[in-house]
Motif scaffolding. Structure first.
Motif, PDB file in Angstrom:
ATOM      1  N   LYS A 205      24.012  19.238  10.925  1.00 42.23           N
ATOM      2  CA  LYS A 205      23.369  17.784  11.075  1.00 42.23           C
ATOM      3  C   LYS A 205      24.899  17.043  12.050  1.00 42.23           C
ATOM      4  O   LYS A 205      24.337  16.679  13.552  1.00 42.23           O
ATOM      5  N   LEU A 206      25.805  17.589  12.013  1.00 43.49           N
ATOM      6  CA  LEU A 206      27.466  17.474  11.848  1.00 43.49           C
ATOM      7  C   LEU A 206      28.078  17.909  13.879  1.00 43.49           C
ATOM      8  O   LEU A 206      28.225  17.359  14.210  1.00 43.49           O
ATOM      9  N   ASP A 207      27.512  19.307  13.335  1.00 43.20           N
ATOM     10  CA  ASP A 207      27.993  20.064  14.705  1.00 43.20           C
ATOM     11  C   ASP A 207      27.091  20.376  15.616  1.00 43.20           C
ATOM     12  O   ASP A 207      27.346  20.996  16.838  1.00 43.20           O
ATOM     13  N   MET A 208      25.782  20.184  15.744  1.00 45.33           N
ATOM     14  CA  MET A 208      25.092  19.785  16.667  1.00 45.33           C
ATOM     15  C   MET A 208      24.616  18.946  18.272  1.00 45.33           C
ATOM     16  O   MET A 208      25.464  18.407  17.699  1.00 45.33           O
ATOM     17  N   GLY A 209      24.933  19.834  18.891  1.00 46.74           N
ATOM     18  CA  GLY A 209      24.299  18.815  20.578  1.00 46.74           C
ATOM     19  C   GLY A 209      24.037  17.554  20.099  1.00 46.74           C
ATOM     20  O   GLY A 209      24.136  16.945  21.052  1.00 46.74           O
TER      21      GLY A 209
END
Length: 206
Positions: free
Chosen positions: A71-75
């Motif tokens: 959730k935090l690191d996907m684009g």
């Protein structure tokens, strides 16, 4: 094209059939605190489904970290993620996913008009990037792949990284939706009054 919709009705197992395990909510809430916004915290905390997933305590912690890290690191932006998750709730007929993410989606600017459009597969009002994400969400669920003709259309708008992120996200919410449907997980009381997948909003015409 025939549209796939998860065919099973929503009902509830008795608590005698499957025990929803008690969570150490302080530890879980520490993990969820990393997620942007407040929709899955407080009254929106998804304790019932997490209590089912925790039946396997060995995989629960690593899965939670994977889910939150994605959730935090996907684009994909949070709004884009929520549009996709709401659509997954529709495709899998999961009131649990739908009601939890109504709250989150509204927090990140998704209007009731857009929510109805997601529910009714009416994507014309969305910008091209969001429209492509919604179309490929349907493609992944309906066809279990992305067909060549869809690649040719949507690769003009989405990058390979976007598609990898989309597959991560749809896979996670296939897990949540099927977990909820298979175990017939009850929506927490604080969210139960929200409209379900097939319910009209108060100001929606029949």
């Amino acid at each position: 094209m025939e549209r796939y919709v998860y065919p099973y009705p929503i009902c509830f197992l008795s608590t005698e059939s499957v025990t929803i395990l008690t969570l150490n909510e302080n530890n879980i809430e520490d993990i969820l605190a990393r997620i942007p916004g407040d929709g899955l915290k407080g009254d929106g905390f998804p304790r019932n489904v997490l209590g089912i997933i925790m039946q396997n305590t060995d995989t629960f912690g690593p899965f939670m970290n994977y889910w939150v890290t994605c959730k935090l690191d996907m684009g994909l932006s949070v709004r884009e993620q929520e549009i996709i998750i709401l659509r997954m709730g529709v495709l899998y007929n999961s009131d649990y996913v739908w009601k939890h993410h109504l709250k989150v989606g509204r927090e990140f600017g998704i209007t009731d008009e857009e929510i109805n459009s997601i529910r009714n597969e009416e994507y014309e009002t969305f910008v091209d990037r969001e429209k492509s994400l919604l179309c490929l969400t349907d493609e992944i669920v309906n066809h279990r792949t992305i067909r060549l003709e869809s690649w040719e259309i949507h690769s003009k708008i989405l990058s390979p990284k976007d598609v990898v992120d989309l597959i991560h996200l749809t896979s996670q919410y296939m897990l949540f939706a099927v977990m909820n449907n298979a175990f017939q997980v009850q929506v927490e009381p604080a969210l139960d009054a929200l409209p379900g997948v097939h319910d009209r909003f108060p100001d929606e015409s029949p």
